[in-house]
Enzyme design. Structure first.
Site, PDB file in Angstrom:
ATOM      1  N   HIS A 177     -36.018   5.495 -11.843  1.00 26.98           N
ATOM      2  CA  HIS A 177     -36.523   4.452 -10.945  1.00 26.98           C
ATOM      3  C   HIS A 177     -36.720   3.141 -11.690  1.00 26.98           C
ATOM      4  O   HIS A 177     -37.825   2.613 -11.769  1.00 26.98           O
ATOM      5  CB  HIS A 177     -37.826   4.914 -10.279  1.00 26.98           C
ATOM      6  CG  HIS A 177     -37.610   6.019  -9.290  1.00 26.98           C
ATOM      7  ND1 HIS A 177     -37.792   7.342  -9.594  1.00 26.98           N
ATOM      8  CD2 HIS A 177     -37.193   5.982  -8.001  1.00 26.98           C
ATOM      9  CE1 HIS A 177     -37.513   8.087  -8.526  1.00 26.98           C
ATOM     10  NE2 HIS A 177     -37.139   7.288  -7.543  1.00 26.98           N
ATOM     11  N   ASN A 178     -35.644   2.639 -12.206  1.00 27.83           N
ATOM     12  CA  ASN A 178     -35.707   1.435 -13.037  1.00 27.83           C
ATOM     13  C   ASN A 178     -34.960   0.273 -12.365  1.00 27.83           C
ATOM     14  O   ASN A 178     -34.543   0.382 -11.202  1.00 27.83           O
ATOM     15  CB  ASN A 178     -35.123   1.750 -14.420  1.00 27.83           C
ATOM     16  CG  ASN A 178     -33.752   2.403 -14.297  1.00 27.83           C
ATOM     17  OD1 ASN A 178     -32.943   2.010 -13.453  1.00 27.83           O
ATOM     18  ND2 ASN A 178     -33.495   3.421 -15.095  1.00 27.83           N
ATOM     19  N   LYS A 199     -32.031  -0.888 -12.806  1.00 29.40           N
ATOM     20  CA  LYS A 199     -30.648  -0.599 -12.408  1.00 29.40           C
ATOM     21  C   LYS A 199     -30.621   0.158 -11.069  1.00 29.40           C
ATOM     22  O   LYS A 199     -29.707  -0.017 -10.271  1.00 29.40           O
ATOM     23  CB  LYS A 199     -29.928   0.203 -13.494  1.00 29.40           C
ATOM     24  CG  LYS A 199     -29.513  -0.657 -14.692  1.00 29.40           C
ATOM     25  CD  LYS A 199     -28.554   0.109 -15.582  1.00 29.40           C
ATOM     26  CE  LYS A 199     -28.470  -0.479 -16.973  1.00 29.40           C
ATOM     27  NZ  LYS A 199     -28.015  -1.868 -16.997  1.00 29.40           N
ATOM     28  N   ASP A 223     -38.900  -0.132  -5.263  1.00 24.64           N
ATOM     29  CA  ASP A 223     -39.487   0.806  -6.245  1.00 24.64           C
ATOM     30  C   ASP A 223     -40.234   0.068  -7.361  1.00 24.64           C
ATOM     31  O   ASP A 223     -40.384   0.600  -8.478  1.00 24.64           O
ATOM     32  CB  ASP A 223     -38.387   1.689  -6.862  1.00 24.64           C
ATOM     33  CG  ASP A 223     -38.155   2.967  -6.067  1.00 24.64           C
ATOM     34  OD1 ASP A 223     -39.101   3.429  -5.414  1.00 24.64           O
ATOM     35  OD2 ASP A 223     -37.013   3.480  -6.090  1.00 24.64           O
ATOM     36  N   GLN A 252     -27.900  19.378  -6.642  1.00 22.91           N
ATOM     37  CA  GLN A 252     -27.077  18.534  -5.773  1.00 22.91           C
ATOM     38  C   GLN A 252     -26.587  19.227  -4.513  1.00 22.91           C
ATOM     39  O   GLN A 252     -26.538  18.614  -3.451  1.00 22.91           O
ATOM     40  CB  GLN A 252     -25.874  17.965  -6.544  1.00 22.91           C
ATOM     41  CG  GLN A 252     -26.204  16.816  -7.480  1.00 22.91           C
ATOM     42  CD  GLN A 252     -27.233  15.849  -6.951  1.00 22.91           C
ATOM     43  OE1 GLN A 252     -28.412  16.163  -6.863  1.00 22.91           O
ATOM     44  NE2 GLN A 252     -26.828  14.652  -6.613  1.00 22.91           N
TER      45      GLN A 252
HETATM   46  N1  LIG Z   1     -31.420  16.104  -5.932  1.00 23.46           N
HETATM   47  C1  LIG Z   1     -31.279  14.804  -5.716  1.00 23.46           C
HETATM   48  N2  LIG Z   1     -32.311  14.092  -5.265  1.00 23.46           N
HETATM   49  C2  LIG Z   1     -32.122  12.767  -5.058  1.00 23.46           C
HETATM   50  C3  LIG Z   1     -30.896  12.134  -5.290  1.00 23.46           C
HETATM   51  N3  LIG Z   1     -31.036  10.819  -5.017  1.00 23.46           N
HETATM   52  C4  LIG Z   1     -32.301  10.648  -4.613  1.00 23.46           C
HETATM   53  N4  LIG Z   1     -32.955  11.818  -4.631  1.00 23.46           N
HETATM   54  C5  LIG Z   1     -34.347  12.082  -4.229  1.00 23.46           C
HETATM   55  O1  LIG Z   1     -34.596  11.318  -3.098  1.00 23.46           O
HETATM   56  C6  LIG Z   1     -35.761  10.595  -3.313  1.00 23.46           C
HETATM   57  C7  LIG Z   1     -35.826   9.291  -2.603  1.00 23.46           C
HETATM   58  O2  LIG Z   1     -37.095   8.749  -2.885  1.00 23.46           O
HETATM   59  P1  LIG Z   1     -37.558   8.591  -4.394  1.00 23.46           P
HETATM   60  O3  LIG Z   1     -36.833   7.434  -4.969  1.00 23.46           O
HETATM   61  O4  LIG Z   1     -39.019   8.647  -4.466  1.00 23.46           O
HETATM   62  O5  LIG Z   1     -37.041   9.912  -5.137  1.00 23.46           O
HETATM   63  C8  LIG Z   1     -35.775  10.329  -4.801  1.00 23.46           C
HETATM   64  C9  LIG Z   1     -35.325  11.659  -5.297  1.00 23.46           C
HETATM   65  O6  LIG Z   1     -36.393  12.548  -5.316  1.00 23.46           O
HETATM   66  C10 LIG Z   1     -29.822  12.928  -5.768  1.00 23.46           C
HETATM   67  O7  LIG Z   1     -28.710  12.468  -5.993  1.00 23.46           O
HETATM   68  N5  LIG Z   1     -30.075  14.247  -5.964  1.00 23.46           N
HETATM   69 ZN   LIG Z   2     -35.523   4.142  -4.801  1.00 24.98          ZN
END
Ligand SMILES: Nc1nc2c(ncn2[C@@H]2O[C@@H]3COP(=O)(O)O[C@H]3[C@H]2O)c(=O)[nH]1
Ligand SMILES: [Zn+2]
Length: 720
Positions: A451-452, A454, A492, A652
């Protein structure tokens, strides 16, 4: 379309900066470092080994250091156990001797002048032990007697041995004095003279400064390393638990050892004291120092390394986080080894529930002022450059590869999105205010694996792509588009790498502040408006107040919609609207905006595999870190984050099947063109991870049938 994009992408990557960004057809080579260009030219070389060849060496060294530390720890434990069993023997002997009278003991002493030193020592020790036992029993009635006895005996043994040695020496000296007094005197005189001469020849002088105060130390070249350390400790007026660091004139840390190069006052070393406060500092450092192993220098090396990679390669690569995590978990292990309590280092882990992650919260989470200034300078330099048409178009597609762009460039690209959607003119946004806003946003994203900044860019870029692909400009007004893009940018902000479940279970400040209701999303949103409160960052400062109200309301709605605990609620609502979806209805548009930001937020798997897969590694790192901390702190472990349960493919396949596809398909019901752009790649990814999962299962069952006792662990985040 795919062909065109990949051509643009390849061209962009292969032809370095000139193609990506051009200022009136010229691009100053000073703007981009050679390293940047290299990175851009070799997109396939994203792997860390190629980017920073020295890094792997350093990693190896760090691991070796870790091994050494472990060995030393085990040796110390063994040594301690031996000492304790010796002490027990002595104690038993002392108890046995207790029965014989003092007189008899004296007699024995007189009648056995040839008794060995060891036996005499034992007898003396037994006496002392007896006395000490009595004293200790009085003093420590409430404490565990057995433990105290062992500790005291250990100390006593050392003291007694010293005393006995002194006594023996005195006796020996008397004996010699009687027999060979004259001879000895002569010999001593000769020896002293020789020693003095040798000392003059074989001593070293080192010049160094402590807190800017010049000092010099003289010591024999063959002195023990510990003596030299003590000498430096004295010079620095440091306590026994403080950690000393010696730097050479180049600023590198060097070992305090007798083999130090002699120097001159003009090339003096610098001595620093890193106070390892006994109460507050991590005890791992304490233990490491007891064992002669400098854990903090290991960490410093990691920090230096990280800094170097930051300047050379943009953001900290995931493997550095992994390394840090390992150092921290090693430290944690050291701190919690119960049988090391004899060192006074045992730490009650129950205090850990209040302590956040060993890594994220202690260091490296926030961006330093130095790195922000560096990125800001680059961004300002680049911000007036004109971006080529090819990049402008490429930016509008989900195939865009974020990994090829450094943070300052990403800011330029975000700026470009505001320009190309005509926000600058429509909302009268001053370019410098937009720059300040984007920079502040960059600053308030943390150094965490997923959660950066990028991620912020990817989500915004996907939103931007969706706006163009679905031709939203013709269906929604600019205010809605501005809300969507800005929400994506801010969604975020100041994420610390721990999800809402953790915030709530660990009763963090955020959970308390927001009463467990979307603590993170509320925080991201609050930070966004904190930034916008600053006039110099307020990109909405020229909009009428009614419009500002609408924008604020919209951004809050969008950011709060990214809380996945609301996923079903929002999706069900959207589905119910679909059959009669009406772009002129504010309610309908509001739900669509929430769906669009949700889609963008979880859209990594809609990108090309080489872009998406590294993101999954980053995500799993953040997940694993959280579950590790949850285990450490005795909190409920978030199952999909547990490294013992989750692998890349298992994480996934479920996510794509049950979350991504159902959501994306509903959006594609409204915009059928998205089938090609985002649903097809997601289906491909599902196939890829399903195959990977099967292969893993096969490998697992093969190896478990070949070796029923030791089935290998399923590959985790690094499995390709
Ligand atoms: N398993 C998985 N979880 C994802 C993926 N992309 C986003 N997430 C989940 O979806 C959430 C969306 O909200 P957050 O950003 O809090 O945290 C993220 C992750 O927990 C991904 O590609 N795979
Ligand atoms: Zn996000």
């Amino acid at each position: 379309m795919g062909g065109k994009n990949s051509r643009v992408s390849k061209k962009t990557q292969n032809s370095s900066k000139k193609l990506e960004v051009s200022v009136n057809n010229q691009y100053s080579p000073t703007v981009a470092s050679e390293a940047d260009c290299k990175l851009r030219e070799q997109p396939e070389n994203r792997s860390l080994e190629k980017k920073t060849p020295d890094f792997m060496k350093v990693c190896e060294r760090l691991f070796q250091d870790g091994e050494v530390l472990r060995e030393r720890m085990h040796a110390a434990i063994r040594e301690n156990q031996e000492r304790i069993s010796n002490l027990k023997e002595i104690k038993a002997k002392a108890e046995k001797d207790e029965t014989s009278s003092d007189e008899a003991a004296d007699q024995e002493e007189e009648t056995s002048p040839t008794k060995s030193n060891v036996e005499r020592n034992c007898a003396l020790e037994a006496e002392d032990l007896e006395q000490d036992q009595e004293q200790d029993q009085e003093q420590d009635q409430e404490q565990d007697q057995e433990q105290d006895l062992e500790q005291d005996q250990e100390q006593d043994l050392e003291q007694d041995q010293e005393q006995n040695q002194e006594q023996n020496q005195e006796q020996d000296q008397e004996h010699h004095q009687e027999q060979d007094q004259e001879q000895d005197q002569e010999q001593d005189q000769e020896q002293d003279q020789e020693q003095d001469q040798e000392q003059d020849m074989d001593s070293k002088i080192l010049y160094f400064s402590v807190n800017g105060r010049p000092e010099q130390a003289e010591f024999p070249v063959d002195c023990a390393p510990q003596d030299l350390k003590d000498l430096f400790r004295c010079a620095a007026e440091a306590g026994p638990h403080d950690i000393l660091k010696l730097y050479n004139p180049k600023g590198n840390i060097i070992n305090i050892s007798p083999s130090l190069e002699p120097n001159t006052p003009s090339s003096c070393y610098k001595l620093e004291v890193v106070a390892a406060d006994y109460n507050n500092e991590p005890l791992g450092a304490e233990l490491a120092e007891v064992m002669g192993f400098d854990l903090s220098s290991m960490e410093k090396r990691l920090q230096g390394l990280e800094k170097r990679i930051l300047t050379e390669g943009g953001e900290t690569p995931a493997v550095v986080y992994e390394m840090k995590k390992q150092v921290d978990s090693f430290r944690e292990k050291l701190e919690s080894v119960e049988h090391l309590s004899w060192l006074g280092l045992f730490k009650d882990l129950s205090e850990g529930t209040h302590k956040p992650s060993p890594f994220y919260h202690k260091r490296a989470l926030r961006k330093t002022r130095e790195e922000c200034d560096h990125v800001r300078d680059k961004f300002i330099q680049m911000s007036s450059l004109e971006v080529s048409e090819e990049v402008r178009q490429y930016l509008k597609t989900p195939t865009f590869d974020n990994w090829q762009w450094e943070d300052a460039e990403i800011m330029v690209l975000l700026q470009l999105m505001y320009t190309d959607l005509d926000f600058i003119t429509t909302f009268n946004i001053e370019p410098e205010v937009l720059r300040e806003f984007l920079f502040e946003v960059y600053r308030r994203y943390n150094h965490i694996p997923f959660h950066n900044f990028k991620h912020c860019f990817c989500v915004t870029q996907m939103m931007y792509g969706l706006i163009w692909l679905t031709d939203l400009r013709s269906r929604m007004d600019s205010v809605d588009l501005l809300i969507m893009l800005t929400s994506a940018v801010c969604h975020d902000l100041d994420h610390t790498g721990y999800n809402n479940a953790y915030q709530i279970n660990a009763r963090t400040e955020l959970a308390l502040r927001y009463n467990d209701i979307s603590p993170l999303e509320n925080h991201h949103c609050a930070v966004a408006f904190e930034i916008l409160e600053k006039t110099e960052c307020n990109i909405f400062r020229n909009v009428p107040s009614e419009q500002y109200k609408r924008i604020r309301e919209g951004i809050i709605k969008c950011i709060l919609a990214t809380d996945m605990s609301r996923h079903n609620e929002i999706l069900v609502k959207f589905k119910s609207l679909l059959p009669t979806f009406d772009f002129s209805s504010k309610d309908h548009r509001d739900v669509l905006m929430m769906i669009l930001i949700k889609v963008s937020d979880i859209s990594n798997e809609a990108r090309p595999m080489e872009v998406a897969e590294p993101w999954l590694d980053c995500l799993l790192q953040e997940f694993y870190n959280q579950s590790d901390v949850e285990k450490l702190e005795g909190l409920p472990v978030t199952p999909f984050m547990d490294r013992d349960k989750v692998t890349k493919p298992s994480s996934q396949t479920g996510f794509i099947r049950f979350v991504l596809l159902p959501l994306f398909m509903e959006l594609a019901n409204l915009f059928p063109c998205l089938e090609l752009h985002i649903i097809d790649p997601v289906r491909k990814a599902l196939g890829y991870y399903t195959e990977m999962e099967k292969a893993l299962e096969r490998a697992k069952s093969c190896s478990s049938s070949a070796d029923p006792q030791g089935a290998p662990e399923a590959p985790k985040a690094d499995c390709k």
